[in-house]
Design a protein around this motif. Sequence first.
Motif, mmCIF file in Angstrom:
data_model
loop_
_atom_site.group_PDB
_atom_site.id
_atom_site.type_symbol
_atom_site.label_atom_id
_atom_site.label_comp_id
_atom_site.label_asym_id
_atom_site.label_seq_id
_atom_site.Cartn_x
_atom_site.Cartn_y
_atom_site.Cartn_z
ATOM 1 N N ILE A 81 49.640 22.007 0.956
ATOM 2 C CA ILE A 81 48.323 22.619 1.330
ATOM 3 C C ILE A 81 47.752 23.849 0.093
ATOM 4 C CG2 ILE A 81 47.802 21.213 3.304
ATOM 5 C CD1 ILE A 81 48.038 23.971 4.598
ATOM 6 N N ASN A 82 48.934 24.668 0.317
ATOM 7 C CA ASN A 82 48.648 25.770 -0.794
ATOM 8 C C ASN A 82 49.116 25.622 -2.572
ATOM 9 O OD1 ASN A 82 49.308 27.719 1.587
ATOM 10 N ND2 ASN A 82 51.832 26.316 1.306
ATOM 11 N N ASN A 83 48.843 24.582 -2.494
ATOM 12 C CA ASN A 83 49.152 23.932 -4.067
ATOM 13 C C ASN A 83 48.009 24.469 -4.548
ATOM 14 O OD1 ASN A 83 48.627 22.019 -6.410
ATOM 15 N ND2 ASN A 83 50.876 22.381 -6.353
ATOM 16 N N LYS A 84 47.730 25.423 -6.332
ATOM 17 C CA LYS A 84 46.190 25.744 -6.186
ATOM 18 C C LYS A 84 45.644 24.516 -7.205
ATOM 19 C CE LYS A 84 48.255 27.003 -11.021
ATOM 20 N NZ LYS A 84 48.587 28.026 -12.214
ATOM 21 N N ASN A 85 46.150 23.357 -7.297
ATOM 22 C CA ASN A 85 45.924 22.265 -8.284
ATOM 23 C C ASN A 85 44.916 21.323 -6.780
ATOM 24 O OD1 ASN A 85 46.291 22.806 -11.067
ATOM 25 N ND2 ASN A 85 48.443 21.707 -10.709
ATOM 26 N N ILE A 86 45.574 21.352 -5.854
ATOM 27 C CA ILE A 86 45.084 20.659 -4.943
ATOM 28 C C ILE A 86 44.053 21.439 -4.217
ATOM 29 C CG2 ILE A 86 45.237 20.082 -2.359
ATOM 30 C CD1 ILE A 86 46.189 17.645 -4.154
ATOM 31 N N ILE A 87 43.773 22.850 -3.276
ATOM 32 C CA ILE A 87 43.104 23.691 -3.656
ATOM 33 C C ILE A 87 41.582 24.149 -4.348
ATOM 34 C CG2 ILE A 87 42.542 26.550 -2.924
ATOM 35 C CD1 ILE A 87 45.498 26.656 -1.845
ATOM 36 N N GLU A 172 42.461 13.853 -12.986
ATOM 37 C CA GLU A 172 42.946 14.734 -12.501
ATOM 38 C C GLU A 172 43.339 15.078 -11.295
ATOM 39 O OE1 GLU A 172 39.946 19.173 -12.987
ATOM 40 O OE2 GLU A 172 38.900 16.602 -13.996
ATOM 41 N N ILE A 173 42.291 14.057 -10.128
ATOM 42 C CA ILE A 173 42.886 13.991 -8.704
ATOM 43 C C ILE A 173 44.117 13.393 -8.479
ATOM 44 C CG2 ILE A 173 42.558 12.497 -6.380
ATOM 45 C CD1 ILE A 173 40.189 12.922 -7.008
ATOM 46 N N LEU A 174 44.781 12.253 -9.476
ATOM 47 C CA LEU A 174 46.387 12.076 -9.486
ATOM 48 C C LEU A 174 47.094 13.109 -10.053
ATOM 49 C CD1 LEU A 174 45.913 8.540 -10.627
ATOM 50 C CD2 LEU A 174 45.455 9.206 -8.671
ATOM 51 N N GLN A 175 46.626 13.793 -10.859
ATOM 52 C CA GLN A 175 47.637 15.288 -11.735
ATOM 53 C C GLN A 175 48.008 15.886 -9.907
ATOM 54 O OE1 GLN A 175 49.681 14.893 -13.614
ATOM 55 N NE2 GLN A 175 50.060 17.069 -12.913
ATOM 56 N N ALA A 176 46.533 16.251 -9.866
ATOM 57 C CA ALA A 176 46.936 17.353 -8.622
ATOM 58 C C ALA A 176 47.610 16.791 -7.537
ATOM 59 C CB ALA A 176 45.182 17.920 -7.814
ATOM 60 N N SER A 179 51.348 17.069 -8.883
ATOM 61 C CA SER A 179 51.661 18.292 -8.995
ATOM 62 C C SER A 179 51.877 18.837 -7.884
ATOM 63 C CB SER A 179 50.962 19.363 -9.798
ATOM 64 O OG SER A 179 49.352 19.430 -9.034
ATOM 65 N N SER A 180 51.529 18.792 -6.626
ATOM 66 C CA SER A 180 52.377 19.756 -5.469
ATOM 67 C C SER A 180 53.370 18.667 -4.893
ATOM 68 C CB SER A 180 50.661 19.245 -4.513
ATOM 69 O OG SER A 180 50.252 17.648 -3.758
ATOM 70 N N HIS A 269 57.841 11.669 -2.939
ATOM 71 C CA HIS A 269 58.030 12.690 -2.773
ATOM 72 C C HIS A 269 58.859 13.669 -3.167
ATOM 73 C CE1 HIS A 269 57.152 15.861 -0.550
ATOM 74 N NE2 HIS A 269 57.861 15.859 0.480
ATOM 75 N N LYS A 270 60.976 13.236 -2.870
ATOM 76 C CA LYS A 270 61.771 14.063 -2.830
ATOM 77 C C LYS A 270 62.083 14.339 -3.959
ATOM 78 C CE LYS A 270 66.448 13.941 -1.402
ATOM 79 N NZ LYS A 270 67.481 13.808 -0.402
ATOM 80 N N ILE A 271 61.768 13.375 -5.013
ATOM 81 C CA ILE A 271 61.968 13.648 -6.888
ATOM 82 C C ILE A 271 60.735 14.320 -7.154
ATOM 83 C CG2 ILE A 271 61.969 12.449 -8.835
ATOM 84 C CD1 ILE A 271 62.451 9.409 -7.807
#
Length: 276
Positions: A81-87, A172-176, A179-180, A269-271
Amino acid sequence: MYDLHLHSIYSDGIVSVKEILDSILDLQLKGFSLTDHDTFNGIKEANTLAKSHNLDFIPGIEFGITMAGREVHILGYYIDINNKNIIDIVERSKRNRIERTKKILNKLSQAGINISNEEIKEYSKKDIISRSHLAQILVDKGYSSSIVNSFEKYLGSEGLAYVEKISISYKEILQAIKSSGGVSILAHPGDIGDDNIVYELIHGGIDGLEIINSKHTLEQIEKYYNISNKYHLIETCGSDCHGKIINGSKYIGKFILNKKNIKRIKALHKIRTEGM
């Protein structure tokens, strides 16, 4: 076992995060995910409550977009939730919701149906306004006989006040999500009504399909299970519970995921957060 598709009052659900957690405890599930539409505002509360009861909590979200005139929902698990792309995606989605709602209200007004901002605030307990809120208002004001009827007459794609969603691209959504450190899942693909879109998302890099959902028929479950196997995708399921009583049940905990596929989500997620 886990219920991975749940909505609270932070979006268009009618139950609090605490009420969701109480249900999870009553059902003796091991974990759950909160997947409110276009917001992660309930994540911290859910995480704190889950920890206090030794439950495994997976932070989630559900993004809604439009593809080829169809509504498509993408779930993100283990989002940061702190990832700038998700925000950025969340903030844009919220602005788009506000703009869409204004256009819908204008169309309703032209048809002689006036809904005030004060009325909307009574139904939307947090900062997300959905068509489901408007649908309930139309029922309570006597313009529709049910939520389904509200969509048929006014808010659905054939309705008098329909406005197409202002969409963000799925790429964009998949990448966000990626990236998070998150994992992307196509929610209830059978509800889209166009498998060309499903295949486009698969080839576009989505991580998995929600095979079992309260909206899916047995035929759809079998079809998307076979598609998922063919493309080696992660398979998930979830109740998609909004807290409403449907056929005498809230659905929460009735569509739950086993440890095998939870492990696949956790591994990816771990990867993405720690590397190979």
